[in-house]
Design a protein around this motif. Structure first.
Motif, PDB file in Angstrom:
ATOM      1  N   ASP A 161       1.011  -1.116   0.064  1.00 57.42           N
ATOM      2  CA  ASP A 161       0.051   0.045   0.065  1.00 57.42           C
ATOM      3  C   ASP A 161       0.986   1.255  -0.112  1.00 57.42           C
ATOM      4  O   ASP A 161       1.002   1.815   0.798  1.00 57.42           O
ATOM      5  CB  ASP A 161      -0.915   0.056   1.112  1.00 57.42           C
ATOM      6  CG  ASP A 161      -2.065   1.047   1.168  1.00 57.42           C
ATOM      7  OD1 ASP A 161      -2.006   1.826   0.179  1.00 57.42           O
ATOM      8  OD2 ASP A 161      -2.687   0.919   2.091  1.00 57.42           O
ATOM      9  N   ASP A 162       1.753   1.224  -1.196  1.00 55.30           N
ATOM     10  CA  ASP A 162       2.614   2.394  -1.069  1.00 55.30           C
ATOM     11  C   ASP A 162       2.363   3.919  -1.004  1.00 55.30           C
ATOM     12  O   ASP A 162       2.767   4.676  -0.279  1.00 55.30           O
ATOM     13  CB  ASP A 162       3.559   2.156  -2.504  1.00 55.30           C
ATOM     14  CG  ASP A 162       4.234   1.024  -2.552  1.00 55.30           C
ATOM     15  OD1 ASP A 162       4.354   0.350  -1.437  1.00 55.30           O
ATOM     16  OD2 ASP A 162       4.531   0.505  -3.615  1.00 55.30           O
ATOM     17  N   ASN A 163       1.140   4.197  -1.765  1.00 55.79           N
ATOM     18  CA  ASN A 163       0.561   5.488  -1.836  1.00 55.79           C
ATOM     19  C   ASN A 163       0.348   6.200  -0.348  1.00 55.79           C
ATOM     20  O   ASN A 163       0.491   7.106   0.163  1.00 55.79           O
ATOM     21  CB  ASN A 163      -0.548   5.666  -2.724  1.00 55.79           C
ATOM     22  CG  ASN A 163       0.037   5.672  -4.271  1.00 55.79           C
ATOM     23  OD1 ASN A 163       1.291   6.375  -4.493  1.00 55.79           O
ATOM     24  ND2 ASN A 163      -0.744   5.014  -5.152  1.00 55.79           N
ATOM     25  N   ARG A 164      -0.399   5.128   0.343  1.00 50.98           N
ATOM     26  CA  ARG A 164      -0.922   5.658   1.846  1.00 50.98           C
ATOM     27  C   ARG A 164       0.512   5.471   2.650  1.00 50.98           C
ATOM     28  O   ARG A 164       0.403   6.240   3.641  1.00 50.98           O
ATOM     29  CB  ARG A 164      -2.059   4.695   2.151  1.00 50.98           C
ATOM     30  CG  ARG A 164      -3.324   4.837   1.378  1.00 50.98           C
ATOM     31  CD  ARG A 164      -4.486   4.657   2.433  1.00 50.98           C
ATOM     32  NE  ARG A 164      -4.567   3.034   2.460  1.00 50.98           N
ATOM     33  CZ  ARG A 164      -5.009   2.710   3.472  1.00 50.98           C
ATOM     34  NH1 ARG A 164      -6.244   3.564   4.353  1.00 50.98           N
ATOM     35  NH2 ARG A 164      -5.385   1.382   3.850  1.00 50.98           N
ATOM     36  N   ILE A 222       3.186   6.453   1.681  1.00 49.89           N
ATOM     37  CA  ILE A 222       3.732   7.535   1.600  1.00 49.89           C
ATOM     38  C   ILE A 222       3.168   8.732   2.160  1.00 49.89           C
ATOM     39  O   ILE A 222       4.167   9.638   2.971  1.00 49.89           O
ATOM     40  CB  ILE A 222       4.057   8.222   0.040  1.00 49.89           C
ATOM     41  CG1 ILE A 222       4.906   7.102  -0.748  1.00 49.89           C
ATOM     42  CG2 ILE A 222       4.207   9.452  -0.287  1.00 49.89           C
ATOM     43  CD1 ILE A 222       4.725   7.330  -2.208  1.00 49.89           C
ATOM     44  N   GLU A 223       1.894   8.797   2.550  1.00 51.27           N
ATOM     45  CA  GLU A 223       1.426  10.080   3.213  1.00 51.27           C
ATOM     46  C   GLU A 223       1.668   9.677   4.797  1.00 51.27           C
ATOM     47  O   GLU A 223       1.871  10.958   5.202  1.00 51.27           O
ATOM     48  CB  GLU A 223      -0.499   9.477   3.113  1.00 51.27           C
ATOM     49  CG  GLU A 223      -0.888   9.716   1.884  1.00 51.27           C
ATOM     50  CD  GLU A 223      -2.411   9.315   1.786  1.00 51.27           C
ATOM     51  OE1 GLU A 223      -3.072   8.932   2.938  1.00 51.27           O
ATOM     52  OE2 GLU A 223      -2.978   9.357   0.880  1.00 51.27           O
ATOM     53  N   ASN A 253       4.962  11.325   4.983  1.00 44.68           N
ATOM     54  CA  ASN A 253       5.086  12.822   4.831  1.00 44.68           C
ATOM     55  C   ASN A 253       4.650  13.294   6.029  1.00 44.68           C
ATOM     56  O   ASN A 253       5.021  14.457   6.583  1.00 44.68           O
ATOM     57  CB  ASN A 253       3.831  13.081   3.783  1.00 44.68           C
ATOM     58  CG  ASN A 253       4.457  12.980   2.278  1.00 44.68           C
ATOM     59  OD1 ASN A 253       5.536  12.874   1.994  1.00 44.68           O
ATOM     60  ND2 ASN A 253       3.462  12.809   1.428  1.00 44.68           N
ATOM     61  N   ARG A 273      10.627   7.286   2.639  1.00 45.11           N
ATOM     62  CA  ARG A 273       9.701   7.858   1.570  1.00 45.11           C
ATOM     63  C   ARG A 273      10.499   7.695   0.296  1.00 45.11           C
ATOM     64  O   ARG A 273       9.919   7.561  -0.635  1.00 45.11           O
ATOM     65  CB  ARG A 273       9.445   9.214   2.032  1.00 45.11           C
ATOM     66  CG  ARG A 273       8.694   9.885   1.230  1.00 45.11           C
ATOM     67  CD  ARG A 273       8.436  11.268   1.680  1.00 45.11           C
ATOM     68  NE  ARG A 273       9.426  12.485   1.486  1.00 45.11           N
ATOM     69  CZ  ARG A 273       9.309  13.577   1.792  1.00 45.11           C
ATOM     70  NH1 ARG A 273       8.151  14.157   2.143  1.00 45.11           N
ATOM     71  NH2 ARG A 273      10.476  14.391   1.795  1.00 45.11           N
ATOM     72  N   LEU A 276       9.658   4.381  -1.249  1.00 43.71           N
ATOM     73  CA  LEU A 276       8.504   4.333  -1.854  1.00 43.71           C
ATOM     74  C   LEU A 276       8.166   5.219  -2.938  1.00 43.71           C
ATOM     75  O   LEU A 276       7.500   5.001  -3.946  1.00 43.71           O
ATOM     76  CB  LEU A 276       7.390   4.910  -0.470  1.00 43.71           C
ATOM     77  CG  LEU A 276       7.514   3.832   0.466  1.00 43.71           C
ATOM     78  CD1 LEU A 276       6.808   4.560   1.651  1.00 43.71           C
ATOM     79  CD2 LEU A 276       6.341   2.658   0.160  1.00 43.71           C
ATOM     80  N   LEU A 277       8.838   6.586  -2.894  1.00 45.25           N
ATOM     81  CA  LEU A 277       8.742   7.490  -4.142  1.00 45.25           C
ATOM     82  C   LEU A 277       9.105   6.380  -5.504  1.00 45.25           C
ATOM     83  O   LEU A 277       8.748   6.567  -6.614  1.00 45.25           O
ATOM     84  CB  LEU A 277       9.443   8.540  -4.077  1.00 45.25           C
ATOM     85  CG  LEU A 277       8.736   9.528  -2.998  1.00 45.25           C
ATOM     86  CD1 LEU A 277       9.603  10.714  -2.683  1.00 45.25           C
ATOM     87  CD2 LEU A 277       7.263  10.122  -3.639  1.00 45.25           C
ATOM     88  N   THR A 319       6.922   3.851  -6.689  1.00 44.37           N
ATOM     89  CA  THR A 319       5.556   4.258  -7.116  1.00 44.37           C
ATOM     90  C   THR A 319       6.157   4.976  -8.516  1.00 44.37           C
ATOM     91  O   THR A 319       5.145   5.866  -9.296  1.00 44.37           O
ATOM     92  CB  THR A 319       5.047   5.445  -6.321  1.00 44.37           C
ATOM     93  OG1 THR A 319       5.776   6.364  -6.060  1.00 44.37           O
ATOM     94  CG2 THR A 319       4.337   4.093  -5.360  1.00 44.37           C
ATOM     95  N   ASP A 373       8.219   7.773  -8.851  1.00 47.46           N
ATOM     96  CA  ASP A 373       8.736   9.312  -8.676  1.00 47.46           C
ATOM     97  C   ASP A 373      10.168   9.221  -8.574  1.00 47.46           C
ATOM     98  O   ASP A 373      10.691   9.254  -7.396  1.00 47.46           O
ATOM     99  CB  ASP A 373       8.046   9.957  -7.713  1.00 47.46           C
ATOM    100  CG  ASP A 373       8.195  11.218  -7.413  1.00 47.46           C
ATOM    101  OD1 ASP A 373       8.829  11.955  -8.208  1.00 47.46           O
ATOM    102  OD2 ASP A 373       7.762  11.877  -6.412  1.00 47.46           O
TER     103      ASP A 373
END
Length: 672
Positions: A279-282, A284-285, A288, A304, A307-308, A311, A313
């Motif tokens: 669940d990479d995007n969450r 990252i949240e 952050n 982070r 994870l970027l 995903t 980035d």
């Protein structure tokens, strides 16, 4: 010109016993000031205490009580100074040392606080609060033997004081004596199995002993008894993680972050677990959020970055990798990850430079150069690689992938901050929701959605017969300094208008409201009596008179807490309150708040069956009256009808009084 001078208004309207002497009646002003203090109107009370101090600077009490008000406004330096003034004038008042000690604690002056408690204990050697606080101060000073001696004395005085055993267990743990620590915790639980702090402390011990299943069971109990603290959820997540229950651990981090949305460990660890399950995007949240709290946290920055990278980035990932490498120039994993990311965006030259750095470091290691030249991120060893967690203070970048746990000093913060004293404690005892009042000011509430309305009050507001909009609430707000000045000015203006229009009931009621809001209950009652004499069917006057009389009785009943002789308050005194509410109900039989207040009075008089009748009537008139459900629930529990009581409390919680859920848990055992 008179309107501009607040204190002159106070003199003229309230306190001049003789114009020839031009002095304030200090006893009367002190009485009003203590009313304001008791009902948490701290800014207003300070203004009154200032008047007494200016008139009689040799008195100790106004300095002490002004210090108490300042303490509650978080002005600890001012509180300490005022308590010192009080002690200079009367060195035999225990409360002054107690409040000064607490003020010193808030300023991290633990030695000074210990000196205050030692002096106070000479005057009151069996004061449990003083022994409790002094032991905690010694714990802060790492004086473990002194703290234990204080707790031993405390337990001699009060053998069933459970918090003493818990504090002693913390000292045992600091001294690595887990066997004695567990005995102390078990003793506390034997005395009170419904104390969530005891279960939390036992869980902490089991976590240290890596008894994950036992710790989870302890935390189940703690959470069952109290849901207001995020720490049990965070700790249970750790216990579940070590038992390979990742989903349960993430659920606990979710629950903990609902209670404490700013919890660092909760966000960091949830981010790691989210990354583990893809669940990479969450994730990252979460990182952050961690970096918003602490931008210098390099492990969160590196995670982070990973994870970027994952995903897509790559530029963001390279930015984070570079931040870490600049801080730790020998962190090889950082170069490896940045080299791979640079290749993905076509920066072959940069990638080759990073790879060359890694190759040289590997050659240095083979040639037997010191490890610090390979990795300067501190304290790397083989045992660290086997551990699945790290302390929050750990700066070894090689541990970036490990869950965070609190440092030892953070684990004991609960007890180090658990200082006791009526002055700073909110009343956590089980008690009914408070009386309803007519006022102009109400505290905001994010959860309670009940709208308090009555047609006659709304008509008064629409006709603008009063200077402000009248509200019906049991969540009154204290006055600010500007609001207090406004009402003192209004008293002066209304006094002039009443002289000009002596038959105007609304103006007398308006001045009674002003007196009530500045805590001058005696003058408020005089005006309300006049209103009732002139207009015997004006029910708001009866309603407010009953409330003011009730508050006076409550203050008298509780005033002994501050060393003042406690006054005997008899049932006959509450009868006068009840009679006024009877009259309100006669004049306005659909005014639900009169039934509610009368139920509260009957409950205070221990006439629980009569209270139930009134709460029933409330709920017939308004089926969504949360406070009536809450108080009817407590009344049923007082009568031993736990099942009905819990049902009412559940309804109160459903309607927004979430404190009801904690009470429900205290009257039900966790299911095995």
């Amino acid at each position: 010109m008179v309107k501009r001078f607040l204190y002159l208004i106070i003199y003229i309207v309230l306190f001049i016993p003789s114009l020839g002497k031009a002095q304030i009646n200090t006893e009367r002003v002190m009485s009003i000031a203590r009313n304001a203090l008791y009902f948490e109107d701290y800014v207003l009370s300070i203004q009154y205490f200032n008047q007494v101090i200016n008139a009689k600077p040799y008195l100790a009490d106004p300095f002490f009580f002004r210090g108490l008000a300042k303490f509650n406004l978080d002005d600890y330096q001012g509180a300490e100074k005022d308590c010192s003034e009080a002690i200079d004038r009367n060195p035999f008042v225990v409360s002054a040392y107690q409040v000064r000690g607490l003020s010193r604690i808030r300023q991290d002056n633990y030695k000074g606080a210990v000196m205050d408690y030692q002096t106070a204990l000479k005057l009151d050697p069996e004061n449990i609060v003083l022994w409790h606080n002094m032991a905690l101060c010694r714990l802060r000073l790492n004086d473990y033997e002194g703290a234990k001696a204080d707790l031993d004395t405390l337990l001699t005085i009060s053998p069933k004081y459970t918090k003493a055993y818990l504090i002693r267990s913390e000292i045992d743990l600091q001294q690595k004596d887990t066997i004695t620590a567990e005995k102390d915790i078990r003793r506390s639980l034997d005395l009170d199995k419904y104390d969530p702090d005891a279960w939390n402390t036992l869980a902490l011990l089991h976590l240290r002993q890596e008894k994950w299943q036992e710790a989870e069971g302890d935390l189940d109990q703690a959470i069952h008894l109290s849901t207001k603290d995020a720490t049990p959820y965070i700790n249970r997540a750790l216990a579940r993680f070590h038992q390979k229950n990742l989903r349960g651990a993430m659920d606990d981090y979710d629950l903990g972050l609902r209670v404490d949305p700013n919890n660092f460990i909760g966000h960091y660890n949830r981010g790691l677990l989210r990354a583990q399950v893809g669940d990479d995007n969450r994730a990252i949240e979460d990182f952050n959020f961690v970096l918003n709290i602490d931008p210098a946290d390099m492990m969160a920055t590196f995670n982070r970055g990973l994870l970027l990278d994952q995903t897509g980035d790559y530029k963001g990932a390279i930015r984070d990798y570079t931040t870490v490498i600049n801080k730790y120039p020998n962190f090889l994993v950082g170069y490896q990850q940045r080299a791979a990311a640079r290749r993905k965006i076509g920066d072959l030259k940069g990638a080759e430079q990073d790879e060359l750095k890694v190759l040289r470091a590997q050659l240095d290691r083979q040639n037997g150069l010191r490890k610090s030249m390979v990795n300067d991120t501190a304290d790397e060893n083989e045992e660290d690689d086997r551990e699945q967690t790290r302390k929050r203070s750990d700066k070894n970048m090689n541990n970036y992938h490990k869950l965070v746990v609190a440092d030892s000093d953070e684990e004991t913060t609960k007890y180090k901050n658990d200082y006791r004293g009526r002055v700073q404690d909110k009343n956590v005892a089980i008690k009914p929701e408070p009386m309803y009042a007519l006022t102009y000011y109400e505290k905001s509430s994010d959860v309670k959605s009940q709208v308090n309305y009555y047609k006659f009050i709304e008509q008064m507001n629409n006709s603008k017969v009063l200077p402000d909009r009248l509200l019906i609430t049991n969540n009154e707000a204290a006055l600010t300094e500007e609001e207090a000045k406004k009402h003192f000015t209004s008293i002066d203006e209304m006094s002039a208008q009443i002289v000009a229009h002596p038959d105007d009931v609304n103006k007398k009621f308006a001045r009674a409201m002003d007196f009530y809001l500045v805590q001058d209950f005696d003058n408020a009652l005089k005006d309300l009596n006049n209103v009732i004499e002139q207009s015997s069917d004006f029910f708001p006057a009866y309603f407010m008179r009953s409330l003011i009389r009730y508050k006076q009785l409550e203050y008298q009943r509780m005033s002994g807490d501050d060393g003042v002789e406690k006054l005997a308050v008899k049932a006959i005194d509450y009868d006068s309150v009840k009679k006024d509410l009877d009259k309100v109900i006669e004049l306005a039989p659909d005014f639900v708040y009169a039934y509610y207040n009368r139920g509260n009075v009957e409950s205070m008089m221990k006439d629980y069956h009569a209270a139930l009748v009134d709460y029933d009537q409330c709920l017939e008139l308004d089926s969504k009256f949360a406070d009536a459900y809450f108080n009817r629930g407590l009344t049923n529990i007082y009568l031993g009808n736990n099942r009905q009581g819990i049902e009412d409390l559940s309804k109160a919680g459903e309607l927004g009084l979430y404190s009801a859920y904690n009470i429900i848990k205290r009257f039900t055992d966790v299911k095995e």
